[in-house]
Design an enzyme around this catalytic site. Structure first.
Site, PDB file in Angstrom:
ATOM      1  N   LYS A  98      33.815  42.130  48.928  1.00  0.00           N
ATOM      2  CA  LYS A  98      34.815  41.466  49.774  1.00  0.00           C
ATOM      3  C   LYS A  98      34.342  41.425  51.230  1.00  0.00           C
ATOM      4  O   LYS A  98      34.485  40.419  51.927  1.00  0.00           O
ATOM      5  CB  LYS A  98      36.159  42.187  49.680  1.00  0.00           C
ATOM      6  CG  LYS A  98      36.857  42.063  48.333  1.00  0.00           C
ATOM      7  CD  LYS A  98      37.247  40.631  48.025  1.00  0.00           C
ATOM      8  CE  LYS A  98      38.068  40.520  46.753  1.00  0.00           C
ATOM      9  NZ  LYS A  98      38.415  39.131  46.419  1.00  0.00           N
ATOM     10  N   SER A 155      40.712  42.301  50.974  1.00  0.00           N
ATOM     11  CA  SER A 155      41.368  43.549  50.558  1.00  0.00           C
ATOM     12  C   SER A 155      41.336  44.561  51.690  1.00  0.00           C
ATOM     13  O   SER A 155      40.399  44.589  52.495  1.00  0.00           O
ATOM     14  CB  SER A 155      40.625  44.136  49.347  1.00  0.00           C
ATOM     15  OG  SER A 155      41.043  45.469  49.125  1.00  0.00           O
ATOM     16  N   TYR A 167      33.138  46.897  44.860  1.00  0.00           N
ATOM     17  CA  TYR A 167      34.213  45.886  44.920  1.00  0.00           C
ATOM     18  C   TYR A 167      34.521  45.572  46.376  1.00  0.00           C
ATOM     19  O   TYR A 167      34.482  44.415  46.793  1.00  0.00           O
ATOM     20  CB  TYR A 167      35.482  46.385  44.205  1.00  0.00           C
ATOM     21  CG  TYR A 167      36.704  45.653  44.666  1.00  0.00           C
ATOM     22  CD1 TYR A 167      37.600  46.245  45.545  1.00  0.00           C
ATOM     23  CD2 TYR A 167      36.929  44.339  44.272  1.00  0.00           C
ATOM     24  CE1 TYR A 167      38.706  45.556  46.007  1.00  0.00           C
ATOM     25  CE2 TYR A 167      38.034  43.645  44.738  1.00  0.00           C
ATOM     26  CZ  TYR A 167      38.917  44.256  45.613  1.00  0.00           C
ATOM     27  OH  TYR A 167      39.992  43.565  46.088  1.00  0.00           O
TER      28      TYR A 167
HETATM   29  C1  WQD Z   1      47.090  54.366  44.806  1.00  0.00           C
HETATM   30  C2  WQD Z   1      47.359  55.874  44.882  1.00  0.00           C
HETATM   31  C3  WQD Z   1      45.705  57.190  43.773  1.00  0.00           C
HETATM   32  C4  WQD Z   1      46.607  55.925  39.702  1.00  0.00           C
HETATM   33  C5  WQD Z   1      43.147  49.932  45.029  1.00  0.00           C
HETATM   34  C6  WQD Z   1      42.001  49.139  45.577  1.00  0.00           C
HETATM   35  C7  WQD Z   1      42.499  48.143  46.571  1.00  0.00           C
HETATM   36  C8  WQD Z   1      43.576  47.297  45.963  1.00  0.00           C
HETATM   37  C9  WQD Z   1      44.691  48.168  45.388  1.00  0.00           C
HETATM   38  C10 WQD Z   1      42.511  45.262  45.269  1.00  0.00           C
HETATM   39  C11 WQD Z   1      46.089  56.666  45.131  1.00  0.00           C
HETATM   40  C12 WQD Z   1      47.069  57.343  43.120  1.00  0.00           C
HETATM   41  C13 WQD Z   1      46.627  56.051  41.082  1.00  0.00           C
HETATM   42  C14 WQD Z   1      46.982  57.035  38.908  1.00  0.00           C
HETATM   43  C15 WQD Z   1      47.372  58.315  40.890  1.00  0.00           C
HETATM   44  N1  WQD Z   1      43.043  46.457  44.963  1.00  0.00           N
HETATM   45  N2  WQD Z   1      47.021  57.216  41.653  1.00  0.00           N
HETATM   46  N3  WQD Z   1      47.354  58.189  39.533  1.00  0.00           N
HETATM   47  O1  WQD Z   1      43.225  52.989  45.253  1.00  0.00           O
HETATM   48  O2  WQD Z   1      45.088  52.566  46.946  1.00  0.00           O
HETATM   49  O3  WQD Z   1      43.763  50.648  46.067  1.00  0.00           O
HETATM   50  O4  WQD Z   1      44.085  49.061  44.452  1.00  0.00           O
HETATM   51  O5  WQD Z   1      42.457  44.687  46.301  1.00  0.00           O
HETATM   52  O6  WQD Z   1      41.401  47.350  46.946  1.00  0.00           O
HETATM   53  O7  WQD Z   1      41.147  50.047  46.248  1.00  0.00           O
HETATM   54  O8  WQD Z   1      45.370  51.821  44.585  1.00  0.00           O
HETATM   55  O9  WQD Z   1      46.995  52.153  42.783  1.00  0.00           O
HETATM   56  O10 WQD Z   1      44.575  52.838  42.383  1.00  0.00           O
HETATM   57  O11 WQD Z   1      46.003  54.181  43.902  1.00  0.00           O
HETATM   58  O12 WQD Z   1      47.727  59.377  41.435  1.00  0.00           O
HETATM   59  O13 WQD Z   1      46.986  56.994  37.624  1.00  0.00           O
HETATM   60  O14 WQD Z   1      47.859  56.287  43.624  1.00  0.00           O
HETATM   61  O15 WQD Z   1      45.050  58.450  43.840  1.00  0.00           O
HETATM   62  O16 WQD Z   1      46.407  57.764  45.969  1.00  0.00           O
HETATM   63  P1  WQD Z   1      44.315  52.125  45.755  1.00  0.00           P
HETATM   64  P2  WQD Z   1      45.719  52.716  43.319  1.00  0.00           P
END
Ligand code: WQD
Length: 335
Positions: free
Chosen positions: A152, A124, A148
């Site tokens: 990894k 990841s 998490y």
């Molecule tokens: C993306 C952006 C949030 C939800 C994670 C893991 C990574 C990978 C992908 C596994 C951020 C914003 C989110 C919401 C929001 N997973 N957001 N409202 O955190 O970049 O990555 O998932 O491998 O390892 O860390 O993904 O989709 O959670 O967030 O504003 O209801 O969307 O703040 O800026 P992230 P995400």
């Protein structure tokens, strides 16, 4: 020869199995069904028009894994099985370390027993932590900000040590950025089992009327529109990247990490705008406080995967939104 796909009924696993079959590979899927359902087997068969071998296996039980290697002539493994919720990992670190580490160590032990030395591993972009300036290259220092990501990172280190000691092994470490989208058939996608963590599942819930408003975590970041920037990649591009990585490990030895992204960043607000334009659905939102642990910008440098895997993402953000929406409409009421 047969490719073993662990966690092959999950979001990324199922799309990869479809691509493997489309490229003529024989696959065996093992999955413990903790985050997926047996119905995904039927969906894979509907998409590929091929029968699929599936065995329910708890990878914490090494004997169960060994039985699969006794039953099938496995030539390589693509290992997806593992828990992947950042939030859940913070609340239950031991669960994550036990599940992600022990299941992988069991798999590696059995692979050694059967002299299977080709592995594509689901890592990841979280392993980059929040200290480096994007676009992120694979040789940057690594530091994961949550259990998490640390699970990894530990597994990447374990695999490097394994290859160091056994030079005939070949391992590809696949560092995913932000996978979204769904199979264009509308038959496969990310199953909304529990409360979603990631952005797109929340967007889909609001667009379908299940939730009233999308909560955007922070609108005061140092970006053009104040929201975070991510490298969103279509799940079908990600799946194709795994098929290319399998070809790579079959032809090489050593341990190589690859960024699996598009190299292009979009802000949360621009994803929302794109989603509304291509689907015609409104997504009301409110900007609330920043989410603990979020990094401002995460964008991949994808040169290494392009050069060494001969792979480059093809789908656009518009495709990711359209395909996600088609999928979600097809399963409304399903779960
Ligand atoms: C993306 C952006 C949030 C939800 C994670 C893991 C990574 C990978 C992908 C596994 C951020 C914003 C989110 C919401 C929001 N997973 N957001 N409202 O955190 O970049 O990555 O998932 O491998 O390892 O860390 O993904 O989709 O959670 O967030 O504003 O209801 O969307 O703040 O800026 P992230 P995400």
């Amino acid at each position: 020869m047969t490719i073993l796909v662990t966690g092959g009924l999950g979001f990324i696993g199922s799309h990869t199995v479809v691509e493997l079959i489309n490229q003529g590979h024989e696959c065996v899927i093992i999955d413990n069904l903790s985050k997926s359902t047996i119905d995904v087997v039927n969906r894979i068969e509907m998409v590929t028009h091929k029968k699929v071998s599936f065995i329910k296996v708890e990878m914490l039980d090494k004997t169960a894994i060994r039985k699969v290697f006794q039953q099938f002539s496995i030539s390589a493994v693509i290992h997806f099985a593992g828990y992947k919720s950042v939030g859940e990992s913070v609340k239950q670190p031991l669960l994550y370390y036990q599940n992600n580490l022990f299941s992988t160590l069991n798999l590696l032990d059995v692979m050694q027993e059967f002299a299977v030395k080709k592995l594509v591993f689901s890592s990841s972009a979280t392993v980059y932590g929040d200290t480096s300036i994007p676009p992120l290259t694979e040789n940057l220092p690594l530091s994961a900000p949550n259990p998490y990501g640390r699970s990894k990172l530990m597994l990447e280190e374990i695999l490097r040590d394994l290859v160091e000691a056994n030079t005939e092994w070949s391992v590809a470490l696949m560092r995913y950025f932000n996978p979204i989208g769904a199979h264009t058939s509308g038959l496969l996608g990310e199953m909304p089992y529990d409360t979603p963590n990631n952005l797109m599942p929340h967007v889909l819930k609001v667009a379908s009327g299940e939730s009233a408003k999308l909560q955007i975590f922070g609108g005061d970041y140092e970006t053009l529109d104040g929201s975070c920037i991510r490298d969103f990649i279509h799940i079908m591009d990600l799946a194709k990247g795994h098929v290319k990585a399998l070809q790579y490990v079959e032809q090489h030895t050593g341990c190589e990490a690859f960024n699996i992204g598009t190299g292009v960043g979009y802000s949360v607000l621009s994803l929302l705008r794109t989603f509304e334009i291509v689907t015609g659905e409104k997504v009301p939102y409110e900007i609330i406080n920043r989410r603990e642990g979020d990094i401002v910008i995460s964008i991949a440098d994808v040169q290494k995967a392009e050069n060494m895997l001969n792979w480059k993402a093809q789908y656009q953000l518009e495709d990711m939104c359209v395909d996600s929406w088609r999928w979600y409409q097809s399963i409304k009421g399903y779960v």
